[in-house]
Design an enzyme around this catalytic site. Structure first.
Site, mmCIF file in Angstrom:
data_model
loop_
_atom_site.group_PDB
_atom_site.id
_atom_site.type_symbol
_atom_site.label_atom_id
_atom_site.label_comp_id
_atom_site.label_asym_id
_atom_site.label_seq_id
_atom_site.Cartn_x
_atom_site.Cartn_y
_atom_site.Cartn_z
ATOM 1 C CG HIS A 1 -20.748 135.929 104.972
ATOM 2 N ND1 HIS A 1 -21.715 136.895 104.800
ATOM 3 C CD2 HIS A 1 -20.145 136.336 106.187
ATOM 4 C CE1 HIS A 1 -21.795 137.489 105.692
ATOM 5 N NE2 HIS A 1 -21.055 137.179 106.658
ATOM 6 C CG HIS B 1 -27.575 134.893 112.362
ATOM 7 N ND1 HIS B 1 -28.783 135.257 112.960
ATOM 8 C CD2 HIS B 1 -26.594 134.832 113.208
ATOM 9 C CE1 HIS B 1 -28.546 135.244 114.215
ATOM 10 N NE2 HIS B 1 -27.113 135.127 114.313
ATOM 11 C CB VAL C 1 -29.856 127.804 119.799
ATOM 12 C CG1 VAL C 1 -31.059 127.804 118.877
ATOM 13 C CG2 VAL C 1 -28.564 126.987 119.319
ATOM 14 N NE ARG C 2 -29.717 135.182 122.771
ATOM 15 C CZ ARG C 2 -30.358 135.422 121.742
ATOM 16 N NH1 ARG C 2 -29.985 134.845 120.741
ATOM 17 N NH2 ARG C 2 -31.340 136.169 121.605
ATOM 18 C CG HIS D 1 -40.392 132.683 105.869
ATOM 19 N ND1 HIS D 1 -40.188 133.309 107.224
ATOM 20 C CD2 HIS D 1 -39.309 133.391 105.156
ATOM 21 C CE1 HIS D 1 -39.761 134.259 106.982
ATOM 22 N NE2 HIS D 1 -39.251 134.558 105.855
ATOM 23 C CG HIS E 1 -28.088 153.270 109.822
ATOM 24 N ND1 HIS E 1 -28.107 152.200 110.547
ATOM 25 C CD2 HIS E 1 -27.478 153.056 108.716
ATOM 26 C CE1 HIS E 1 -27.399 151.269 109.694
ATOM 27 N NE2 HIS E 1 -26.810 152.060 108.739
ATOM 28 N NE ARG F 1 -9.874 133.070 120.112
ATOM 29 C CZ ARG F 1 -9.871 132.794 119.002
ATOM 30 N NH1 ARG F 1 -11.339 132.444 118.697
ATOM 31 N NH2 ARG F 1 -8.890 132.798 118.221
#
Length: 306
Positions: free
Chosen positions: A98, A108, A111-112, A147, A177, A262
């Site tokens: 930020h 943001h 990678v996982r 992009h 919403h 955590r």
């Protein structure tokens, strides 16, 4: 499909990625990241790195974690019910930046890697991740540049992949919403295991490595730009949308909380300052109105490129 995979190679890459990203962002800001090394009672731990109140970065977190458990949380097994009850290992790098300046966009990246195991069954592994951009005062050339890096990164892996992952990003980072996108998108993927471990790992490395290439030029270009108090107020108001998405819809946040992660590390993505205003509307024809009316609409940012 082969079930072979290399946990150590993924771990080494992710830790190095965290190091490189923190070094590059700290160089732009002039400050430093605070590091907390933590362990988790059920298994695993991580390194949380946070930079707060910097000259350029008001709040930024770049986390590495590797955690294990005996039963996949609901957020991880909801769309793969056949894996419910399996033991698991998850590792990844997740970051949110930020900036202080309203003209510099929030970014943001994640990678996982997941492995789900069960006695008598072959392990199931997959990768996920992506990156996306959330501007407050948006610039068309910045959106196109973001992009363009995304498209060029995926081009070696298939001409159709960018559009698939871009559209997945547009769908995922959406607030039902509010009937509004969180930002201008980027790339999003999950359950990636097609083509074997080496191909998928190469794809994930390409995405992780592309983040700095995509974001640093935008941050460097915009962080010194003049802004008004009214523009700062609008930035704080729009940050509320970011918080709403992360606390209500984000799978990573839900997974972290459901798996006993955590809390400080999981919620590092939230900005230090944010405002909510009752039924506030931007002035017609203003830059603030154009953000929602133009930039937050799903569109092909590369269409008509010179």
């Amino acid at each position: 499909m082969s079930v072979s995979y290399d946990v150590m190679a993924v771990r080494d890459y992710l830790r190095d990625l965290q190091d490189r990203i923190c070094q590059a962002l700290a160089a732009v800001d002039g400050g430093s990241f605070r590091e907390d090394v933590w362990t988790r009672a059920e298994g695993g731990g991580g390194r949380s790195r946070v930079l707060e109140f910097g000259a350029v970065i008001e709040k930024g977190g770049v986390n590495f974690s590797e955690v294990t458990g005996q039963s996949l949380p609901a957020s991880a097994s909801a769309h793969r019910p056949e894996l419910k009850g399996r033991s698991w290992r998850a590792m990844g790098v997740s970051l949110v930046i930020h900036p202080r300046n309203p003209h510099a966009p929030t970014s943001h990246m994640n990678v996982r890697f997941f492995v789900a195991e069960q006695d008598g069954e072959a392990p199931v592994w997959w990768f996920g991740g992506g990156f996306d951009l959330t501007p407050y005062y948006a610039y068309e050339e910045d959106c196109r540049a973001w992009h363009r890096v995304a498209a060029d990164t995926l081009q070696p892996f298939g001409a159709e992949l960018y559009q698939q992952w871009k559209q997945a990003c547009d769908r995922y980072f959406y607030l039902p919403h509010r009937q509004e996108a969180r930002g201008i998108g980027g790339l999003f993927f999950d359950d990636l295991n097609e083509g074997g471990f080496e191909r998928c790992f190469a794809l994930v490395r390409a995405v992780g490595d592309a983040y700095l290439q995509a974001y640093l030029p935008l941050l460097q270009k915009r962080h010194g730009q003049a802004y008004t108090a009214a523009q700062r107020e609008f930035q704080l108001y729009r940050r509320g949308r970011y918080v709403e998405f992360n606390l209500v819809y984000d799978r990573g946040t839900l997974f972290g909380l459901q798996s006993g992660g955590r809390t400080e590390a999981i919620l590092m993505s939230l900005p230090n300052e944010v405002h909510w205003r009752y039924d506030w509307r931007p002035a017609p024809g203003s830059a603030e109105a154009r953000l929602s009316e133009y930039f937050l609409q799903a569109r092909d940012w590369l269409q008509g490129e010179a």
